[in-house]
Design an enzyme around this catalytic site. Sequence first.
Site, PDB file in Angstrom:
ATOM      1  N   GLU A 184       0.828  -1.204   0.000  1.00 38.41           N
ATOM      2  CA  GLU A 184       0.000   0.000   0.000  1.00 38.41           C
ATOM      3  C   GLU A 184       0.866   1.260   0.000  1.00 38.41           C
ATOM      4  OE1 GLU A 184      -3.034   0.215   2.900  1.00 38.41           O
ATOM      5  OE2 GLU A 184      -3.849  -1.758   2.438  1.00 38.41           O
ATOM      6  N   HIS A 206      -1.081  -7.669  11.001  1.00 39.85           N
ATOM      7  CA  HIS A 206      -1.822  -8.068   9.803  1.00 39.85           C
ATOM      8  C   HIS A 206      -1.027  -9.067   8.970  1.00 39.85           C
ATOM      9  CE1 HIS A 206      -3.502  -7.831   5.734  1.00 39.85           C
ATOM     10  NE2 HIS A 206      -4.627  -7.455   6.316  1.00 39.85           N
ATOM     11  N   VAL A 212      -5.503   0.733  14.096  1.00 42.90           N
ATOM     12  CA  VAL A 212      -6.887   0.755  14.568  1.00 42.90           C
ATOM     13  C   VAL A 212      -7.300  -0.630  15.052  1.00 42.90           C
ATOM     14  CG1 VAL A 212      -7.494   2.596  12.954  1.00 42.90           C
ATOM     15  CG2 VAL A 212      -7.905   0.222  12.320  1.00 42.90           C
ATOM     16  N   HIS A 239     -10.158  -6.896  11.781  1.00 37.51           N
ATOM     17  CA  HIS A 239      -9.261  -7.986  12.181  1.00 37.51           C
ATOM     18  C   HIS A 239      -9.251  -8.157  13.700  1.00 37.51           C
ATOM     19  CE1 HIS A 239      -7.671  -9.105   8.313  1.00 37.51           C
ATOM     20  NE2 HIS A 239      -7.293  -7.873   8.044  1.00 37.51           N
TER      21      HIS A 239
END
Length: 332
Positions: free
Chosen positions: A157, A214, A274, A278
């Site tokens: 990203e 993640h 945040v 997930h």
Amino acid sequence: MKKRVAALLMATLMGTFCLTGCGSSEGGAVQESEVETSVEDTENDVDTQEDDADAKEAEAEEVKETTTQDAAVLVVSFGTSYNDSRDITIGAIEKAIADAYPEYDVRRAFTSQIIIDKLKERDGLEIDNVTEALDRAVEDGIRTLVVQPTHLMNGFEYTDLVDELKNYEEKFDKVVVADPLLTSDNDFETVINAITEKMNSYDDGETAIIFMGHGTEAESNEVYAKMQDKLTEAGYENYYIGTVEATPSLDDVIAKLKEKGTYKKVVLEPLMVVAGDHANNDMAGDEDDSWKTVLTNEGFEVECLLEGLGQVPAIQDIYVAHTKTAIDSIGE
């Protein structure tokens, strides 16, 4: 202007004296001192009016300056549909940057179009994607643009963001991208100090403290192993790092817990900016494959903390520092 007003007043008063004061030397005549006093009062009133006008003009200029900024910080996040977490994580980071650099207009963009569409449909909340935010900055006359990603690392990203900005380089006088959270060794040390201080009360030797990241297929996934190594080297033996979609996996973490053999309890917390989908589902959900369920079935007492890294002031400070470095580089 004051002289003209005073002269006009004097003429008016003299005309009045002629009409009302003639033929009377007592009681009806207006004394010269009274005329002078009236003139002085009028001049004072004029001074006051001019001072008020000057103050209003200065205030208007100040408002104009603050509402016509041509420099902005665009804070780019993946985004989340969890409103409460968004406000105290992404929102807190944006506020910290805005407080540190009031001369910059701080703006928001999300990279997840799915989240953007969901927020618009569910809440009527419109948030720009990166392209929209960049086009808006151009339309608004922004000349200096600093882009601060809230990503954990320079993964896919982050690379996509850098690539897109290349298409806008000629549309701004100056544009620069700041670093993500975990970039320098100092960043790692600051994050480790922040999370261990926050979790210190759980570190009793019988509790494993597990942070869920993640994970990514990009080379930058190595930050998780690096974080684990640095935690261990610093003496934090009861801290573990796992990821949802890469390595180290939950199975890798469970193997370490069993090897240690002394843990009765596990505390789970996201290693994410945040506490979104997930954290609420993959980590703390009731599904059979959630981390909470899997670890419970392994015989551990499990406690979940739904708190994102963005809530921690020390983490916010890292983003502010990275923004500063980017701003400083503009003048080089």
